[in-house]
Design a protein around this motif. Sequence first.
Motif, mmCIF file in Angstrom:
data_model
loop_
_atom_site.group_PDB
_atom_site.id
_atom_site.type_symbol
_atom_site.label_atom_id
_atom_site.label_comp_id
_atom_site.label_asym_id
_atom_site.label_seq_id
_atom_site.Cartn_x
_atom_site.Cartn_y
_atom_site.Cartn_z
ATOM 1 N N GLY A 33 0.843 -1.108 0.107
ATOM 2 C CA GLY A 33 0.114 0.036 -0.024
ATOM 3 C C GLY A 33 0.870 1.362 -0.021
ATOM 4 O O GLY A 33 2.254 1.357 0.082
ATOM 5 N N SER A 34 0.170 2.478 -0.092
ATOM 6 C CA SER A 34 0.874 3.720 -0.149
ATOM 7 C C SER A 34 1.056 4.172 1.195
ATOM 8 O O SER A 34 0.612 3.706 2.395
ATOM 9 C CB SER A 34 -0.116 4.737 -1.029
ATOM 10 O OG SER A 34 -1.251 4.883 -0.126
ATOM 11 N N ILE A 35 1.709 5.372 1.227
ATOM 12 C CA ILE A 35 2.202 5.853 2.583
ATOM 13 C C ILE A 35 0.954 6.447 3.391
ATOM 14 O O ILE A 35 0.410 6.355 4.378
ATOM 15 C CB ILE A 35 3.294 6.956 2.530
ATOM 16 C CG1 ILE A 35 4.470 6.145 2.204
ATOM 17 C CG2 ILE A 35 3.181 7.729 3.609
ATOM 18 C CD1 ILE A 35 5.847 6.820 1.952
ATOM 19 N N PRO A 36 0.046 7.267 2.458
ATOM 20 C CA PRO A 36 -1.245 7.791 2.905
ATOM 21 C C PRO A 36 -2.069 6.548 3.402
ATOM 22 O O PRO A 36 -2.656 6.765 4.467
ATOM 23 C CB PRO A 36 -1.839 8.361 1.727
ATOM 24 C CG PRO A 36 -0.606 8.763 0.821
ATOM 25 C CD PRO A 36 0.345 7.799 0.951
ATOM 26 N N GLU A 37 -2.026 5.709 2.856
ATOM 27 C CA GLU A 37 -2.951 4.346 3.172
ATOM 28 C C GLU A 37 -2.504 3.901 4.679
ATOM 29 O O GLU A 37 -3.187 3.699 5.355
ATOM 30 C CB GLU A 37 -2.962 3.479 2.022
ATOM 31 C CG GLU A 37 -4.020 2.075 2.632
ATOM 32 C CD GLU A 37 -5.256 2.527 2.825
ATOM 33 O OE1 GLU A 37 -6.123 1.433 3.408
ATOM 34 O OE2 GLU A 37 -5.931 3.335 2.245
ATOM 35 N N PHE A 38 -1.257 3.825 4.566
ATOM 36 C CA PHE A 38 -0.560 3.290 5.602
ATOM 37 C C PHE A 38 -0.987 4.273 7.020
ATOM 38 O O PHE A 38 -1.365 3.870 8.078
ATOM 39 C CB PHE A 38 1.161 3.456 5.673
ATOM 40 C CG PHE A 38 1.854 2.910 6.829
ATOM 41 C CD1 PHE A 38 1.655 1.674 7.519
ATOM 42 C CD2 PHE A 38 2.653 3.841 7.518
ATOM 43 C CE1 PHE A 38 2.211 1.361 8.821
ATOM 44 C CE2 PHE A 38 3.477 3.654 8.698
ATOM 45 C CZ PHE A 38 3.323 2.512 9.320
ATOM 46 N N PHE A 39 -0.932 5.650 6.843
ATOM 47 C CA PHE A 39 -1.211 6.654 7.833
ATOM 48 C C PHE A 39 -2.590 6.556 8.113
ATOM 49 O O PHE A 39 -3.068 6.593 9.302
ATOM 50 C CB PHE A 39 -1.044 7.854 7.046
ATOM 51 C CG PHE A 39 0.576 8.298 7.296
ATOM 52 C CD1 PHE A 39 1.776 7.651 7.770
ATOM 53 C CD2 PHE A 39 0.931 9.659 6.568
ATOM 54 C CE1 PHE A 39 2.908 7.933 7.793
ATOM 55 C CE2 PHE A 39 2.352 10.126 6.477
ATOM 56 C CZ PHE A 39 3.286 9.106 7.104
ATOM 57 N N ARG A 40 -3.396 6.304 7.039
ATOM 58 C CA ARG A 40 -5.012 6.147 7.539
ATOM 59 C C ARG A 40 -5.016 4.992 8.520
ATOM 60 O O ARG A 40 -6.250 5.100 9.663
ATOM 61 C CB ARG A 40 -5.603 5.710 6.401
ATOM 62 C CG ARG A 40 -7.150 5.864 6.555
ATOM 63 C CD ARG A 40 -7.919 5.160 5.026
ATOM 64 N NE ARG A 40 -7.742 4.116 4.839
ATOM 65 C CZ ARG A 40 -8.305 2.728 5.630
ATOM 66 N NH1 ARG A 40 -9.093 3.229 6.480
ATOM 67 N NH2 ARG A 40 -8.041 1.583 5.237
ATOM 68 N N ILE A 41 -4.477 3.662 8.234
ATOM 69 C CA ILE A 41 -4.562 2.591 9.081
ATOM 70 C C ILE A 41 -4.095 3.048 10.603
ATOM 71 O O ILE A 41 -4.743 2.379 11.550
ATOM 72 C CB ILE A 41 -3.789 1.609 8.445
ATOM 73 C CG1 ILE A 41 -4.516 1.073 7.184
ATOM 74 C CG2 ILE A 41 -3.759 0.175 9.599
ATOM 75 C CD1 ILE A 41 -3.737 0.111 6.423
ATOM 76 N N MET A 42 -3.030 3.981 10.521
ATOM 77 C CA MET A 42 -2.389 4.105 11.712
ATOM 78 C C MET A 42 -2.991 5.331 12.519
ATOM 79 O O MET A 42 -2.622 5.812 13.588
ATOM 80 C CB MET A 42 -0.942 4.036 11.826
ATOM 81 C CG MET A 42 -0.065 3.066 11.133
ATOM 82 S SD MET A 42 -0.240 1.349 12.044
ATOM 83 C CE MET A 42 0.693 2.119 13.522
ATOM 84 N N ASN A 43 -3.952 5.835 11.970
ATOM 85 C CA ASN A 43 -4.404 7.126 12.511
ATOM 86 C C ASN A 43 -4.720 7.404 13.813
ATOM 87 O O ASN A 43 -4.579 8.432 14.607
ATOM 88 C CB ASN A 43 -5.825 7.479 11.801
ATOM 89 C CG ASN A 43 -6.499 8.797 12.105
ATOM 90 O OD1 ASN A 43 -5.773 9.747 11.716
ATOM 91 N ND2 ASN A 43 -7.662 8.586 12.674
#
Length: 309
Positions: free
Chosen positions: A139-149
Motif C-alpha cells: 500500500g501507499s504511505i497515505p493508506e498506511f497513515f490512515r490505518i495508523m490514524n
Amino acid sequence: MLGRPVASLERLAMESVRWAFSYASWVPCREDWLLAMRLVQPEEKERIGQFVFARDAKAAMAGRLLMRKLTAKKLNIPWNEIRLERTSKGKPVLVNKINSNCSPFSFNVSHQGDYTVLAAEPDCQVGIDVMKTSLPGSGSIPEFFRIMNRQFTEEEWRTITSMRTEWLQLDMFHRHWALKESFIKAIGVGIGFDLQRIEFNVSPAQLEVGKTYNETIMLLDGEEEKDWTFEETRLDHCHHVAVALGKPEGTKEKHAEVPCKDVTQAAFTMLAFDDLVASAVPLAPEDPACWDNFCSRQDSPARQSSNSR
C-alpha cells in the motif's frame, strides 16, 4: 561481597550507558554462534532457537548479550551467575540481589531495523526504542497513515504531515513511534495503553546523525510531564532511537526532583561481537545442533529486502 570497595561500585553504577550493536551486519561463524548460545540462560537459548528467521535470532541474541555484559561490567556480577527474567508485561529485569549501597540501576533494550540498542541509567525508570524508517510492506504511505490514524493525536499528525515529502513524513512518523514506545516500555504497561493519551511536541524538527537531543516534551492527558526526559539520537540516516528517562518508581511527589535530569547526555557506543563477549563465561557446554538449526533458516522475509529507501 562482590570483591570491590563500595565506593568503586557506586562510581561504576552511576555511569549512564548507551550501547548499540548492528546485528544486520553481523555474520556469525560457527564458532561465534555456538559460543553465543553457551553464554545465555537455557530458556533464552530455547527461545532464540525458535525464531523462524536468522535475523530475528541474531537481534534477540544481541539483546541478551548486551544485558549480560552490562550486568557483569557495571555491577560486577560474574557472567555465569547473572539471572535475567521478564515481568508479566515482558520487560527484562535482573533477579540477582544487588549490594544495598549501590544506586538502583535500570536498563532496557530494543531491536528493530538493523540494530539492537541498550540504555541504562541510575535512579531512573528507563525505556528505549529504535525504529528504522522504511516503506510500508504494502500500500501507499497515505493508506498506511490512515490505518495508523488512532495511534497519534491530531497535533502529532499535523507535525507528521507538515513535512515536505512523503518520505520525510514517514521518517517523522517513525520518530514519534519510537518516542511513544520508549515511554510505554519505561513504565512497563505493555499492550493496551491508549497511545492518544500521550502527545509529543518534538524539537528540533531535524536531528543530525550521531548527536543526542533532549528538547522534546511529552503531554500526558493534556498536561506536560515535567518528570520525564526524552533523549533522541539518529544512529544513521534512517534509524531513530528514543530513550525515556523518568522519576524512580515509588516516587510520590508529582514533580519530585529526578536525578537523571542532570545526567550528561550519553552518546551511543557501537559495539562489535568481540566486545559483547569479552568478559563472558559459558553457562553450558557446546551444542553443535544450534549451528545446524541457525544455518537452516532464511535470513528474513523476502519482502523486507526491498522495504527500505
